[in-house]
Design a protein around this motif. Structure first.
Motif, PDB file in Angstrom:
ATOM      1  N   THR A 197      11.026   1.108   2.689  1.00 46.99           N
ATOM      2  CA  THR A 197      11.895   2.258   2.961  1.00 46.99           C
ATOM      3  C   THR A 197      11.070   3.531   3.146  1.00 46.99           C
ATOM      4  N   GLY A 198       9.888   3.580   2.518  1.00 44.42           N
ATOM      5  CA  GLY A 198       9.057   4.775   2.585  1.00 44.42           C
ATOM      6  C   GLY A 198       9.607   5.947   1.810  1.00 44.42           C
ATOM      7  N   LYS A 199      10.637   5.711   1.000  1.00 45.86           N
ATOM      8  CA  LYS A 199      11.323   6.811   0.312  1.00 45.86           C
ATOM      9  C   LYS A 199      10.758   7.122  -1.076  1.00 45.86           C
ATOM     10  N   TYR A 200       9.922   6.229  -1.598  1.00 47.94           N
ATOM     11  CA  TYR A 200       9.561   6.343  -3.012  1.00 47.94           C
ATOM     12  C   TYR A 200       8.062   6.223  -3.222  1.00 47.94           C
ATOM     13  N   ASN A 201       7.607   6.805  -4.314  1.00 50.06           N
ATOM     14  CA  ASN A 201       6.271   6.524  -4.813  1.00 50.06           C
ATOM     15  C   ASN A 201       6.376   5.290  -5.703  1.00 50.06           C
ATOM     16  N   ILE A 202       5.632   4.271  -5.359  1.00 57.19           N
ATOM     17  CA  ILE A 202       5.747   3.007  -6.081  1.00 57.19           C
ATOM     18  C   ILE A 202       4.467   2.739  -6.855  1.00 57.19           C
ATOM     19  N   ARG A 203       4.655   2.261  -8.054  1.00 52.21           N
ATOM     20  CA  ARG A 203       3.523   1.914  -8.918  1.00 52.21           C
ATOM     21  C   ARG A 203       3.726   0.490  -9.392  1.00 52.21           C
ATOM     22  N   ILE A 204       2.676  -0.305  -9.368  1.00 52.82           N
ATOM     23  CA  ILE A 204       2.733  -1.657  -9.916  1.00 52.82           C
ATOM     24  C   ILE A 204       1.581  -1.840 -10.890  1.00 52.82           C
ATOM     25  N   ILE A 205       1.759  -2.749 -11.821  1.00 47.19           N
ATOM     26  CA  ILE A 205       0.706  -3.075 -12.777  1.00 47.19           C
ATOM     27  C   ILE A 205       0.371  -4.548 -12.633  1.00 47.19           C
ATOM     28  N   LEU A 206      -0.904  -4.819 -12.411  1.00 48.69           N
ATOM     29  CA  LEU A 206      -1.389  -6.181 -12.211  1.00 48.69           C
ATOM     30  C   LEU A 206      -2.465  -6.502 -13.236  1.00 48.69           C
ATOM     31  N   ARG A 207      -2.456  -7.731 -13.704  1.00 53.13           N
ATOM     32  CA  ARG A 207      -3.531  -8.154 -14.600  1.00 53.13           C
ATOM     33  C   ARG A 207      -4.827  -8.303 -13.825  1.00 53.13           C
ATOM     34  N   GLU A 208      -5.921  -8.043 -14.503  1.00 51.50           N
ATOM     35  CA  GLU A 208      -7.237  -8.094 -13.873  1.00 51.50           C
ATOM     36  C   GLU A 208      -7.670  -9.543 -13.654  1.00 51.50           C
TER      37      GLU A 208
END
Length: 519
Positions: A25-36
């Protein structure tokens, strides 16, 4: 300003689709957390290239509180999809506990430390596994139904623990969405290295969702909340996620449709006694329309999904002339894995045999040919073989006769519920409400309760009346539902659909570890 959305579990089948649909959508700042780990580093590089400045990737572990603090910083929404699911958790229960329970608790507590905590919106993904097994006798599920997670299902147990923390968190904005089984494009390819598929009961009622519709549902949730069209009363609730009428089938129909991708029937590849007779989970959601009424996402039915797979995996049909080879080289090796029921029979796993079949004698009575096996979807009563109209059983207009009793007058408005209602519900669960007062209509202030075994605990009326939770000490593990059903009409009304009154099995808190380190 763009709102910030934290998505956990973005490397999974559902979480990745949620990320895709919201990010596009391009409407939001998205953050994800991934394991190393290497795979996640490769994934991160790909995602960063695709979504650029709209995506921030944090490497961390939600079972570590400080990592959760970093992840939730400045977040307006948290979509918590992360969970270790079967079969991975079956072989890694300690890591599963950290991910599913501690991870959820850490995220909640991290949110509570934020200066704007009362504005953060926490979206938790639960599971149909919390309800345990259903049969044709009570195939329809509602959110207030008892949570009787199947014995040895540590995944379901951790999700019950986690959801309780969400509901009782005290956050202003939370919702728990109990996800049904999810169909995703690689589902056939990713389930061919473990005996988990043999846990599915042939006659188990199942209402499916798909990864695409689940992603759409969560995208619409955010959009509608942002534009003000999502009502305030949507929050602080529990809902069932399913794709409705066109997604309701049985375990047999599910596996059969999968093998039709290869031009074969499940009868060409499986034998009926290979699969568990009970102790699975799933059912048809009587109330999945409620969430759809808010978010309008149920566009993809069971057959719609598989027709798309027919086109995508057209080359699977090349296996059509070779059913014996498919059985020998793809399926029969899985019967030798430690998570397969035939393995338990061969190696005398007494607890699992009782849980999934009732007894070794009951297993021996299961027909070994399809001609002698009673399939619900072929209009046969699974127990007697007599005619049973399967299409009529699935009729929503007639489903109310199959609904479970929640132990109080559900016709009353929530604003009218009072101390008499919670006392009635407690008695139906074999216990008592110890509190002497309750403000009429106040479902979120905790009260004091006592279960049939004398355990005292605090819980909100909403948790007890509307979500199926009860005593935290009696919740599994360990599993003691045979004894609990004797004292609780709430449990008994469904427990004895596939258990006898003289069963007295107890499965200890570590019972699920029995398959670890077994070949």
């Amino acid at each position: 300003m763009k709102k910030t959305i934290l998505i956990t579990g973005a490397s999974g089948s559902m979480g990745s689709e949620v990320l895709k649909q919201i990010a596009e959508t391009g409407k939001y700042n998205i953050r994800i957390i991934l394991r190393e780990k290497k795979a996640n580093r490769r994934l991160a590089a790909s995602l960063q290239k695709k979504y650029r400045e709209n995506l921030k990737i944090i490497f961390g572990d939600i079972s570590i509180f400080s990592d959760c603090e970093r992840a939730v910083e400045s977040a307006d929404y948290i979509i918590h999809c992360a969970a270790m699911i079967p079969p991975v958790i079956d072989h890694n229960p300690d890591e599963g506990y950290k991910s599913n329970f501690l991870g959820t608790l850490n995220l909640i507590n991290a949110v509570k430390k934020l200066p704007y905590k009362n504005k953060v919106k926490f979206i938790h993904i639960g599971t149909v596994a919390q309800y345990g097994n259903r049969t044709f006798k009570h195939p329809w599920i509602r959110t207030g139904d008892p949570l009787l997670v199947s014995a040895f299902d540590f995944y379901g147990a951790t999700k019950i623990m986690a959801e309780r923390e969400v509901i009782e968190s005290g956050l202003n904005y939370w919702v728990s969405l109990r996800q049904s089984g999810v169909l995703y494009d690689d589902i056939m390819l990713k389930n061919m290295d473990d005996g988990l598929m043999f846990h599915t009961g042939w006659n188990t009622p199942i209402e499916w969702a798909t990864a695409r519709t689940s992603g759409l549902m969560l995208k619409k949730l955010i959009e509608k909340d942002e534009d003000g069209t999502l009502p305030e009363d949507f929050w602080k609730r529990v809902y069932n996620i399913g794709n409705g009428k066109e997604a309701r089938v049985t375990g047999y129909e599910t596996l059969d449709r999968g093998f039709k991708l290869m031009g074969r029937s499940v009868k060409d590849v499986f034998k009926p006694h290979w699969n568990a007779a009970r102790n699975f989970h799933c059912g048809w959601f009587y109330d999945s329309h409620i969430l759809n009424d808010y978010l309008d996402f149920q566009y993809e039915g069971f057959e719609d999904f598989f027709k798309k797979l027919d086109k995508k995996f057209w080359y699977f049909k090349l296996g059509k002339p070779f059913p014996r080879l498919i059985r020998k080289f793809a399926i029969e090796p899985l019967l030798k894995t430690s998570n397969a029921p035939l393995y338990w029979i061969k190696h005398n796993f007494e607890g699992r045999i009782r849980a999934f079949f009732g007894s070794k004698e009951s297993f021996d009575k299961i027909p070994q040919t399809w001609e002698d096996y009673n399939l619900l979807c072929e209009n046969k009563n699974p127990e007697t073989g007599e005619n049973l109209d399967y299409s009529e059983l699935k009729e929503e207009s007639k489903a109310s006769s199959f609904l479970l009793n929640h132990g109080y007058d559900e016709s009353k408005k929530e604003s009218e519920l009072d101390i008499s209602d919670v006392r009635e519900a407690a008695r139906f669960r074999g216990g008592d409400c110890l509190s002497t007062e309750m403000k009429e209509g106040d479902l979120y202030t905790p009260l004091e309760w006592k279960c049939a075994f004398g355990h005292k605990f605090r819980a909100s009326p909403f948790l007890v009346l509307k979500t199926g939770h009860w005593c935290p000490e009696c919740a599994c593990p360990p599993w003691n539902f045979d004894e609990q059903a004797q004292k609780s009409p709430f449990y008994a009304q469904v427990w004895y659909d596939d258990h006898s009154h003289d069963e007295s099995s107890f499965y200890d808190k570590d019972c699920f570890r029995d398959i670890l380190h077994r070949s």
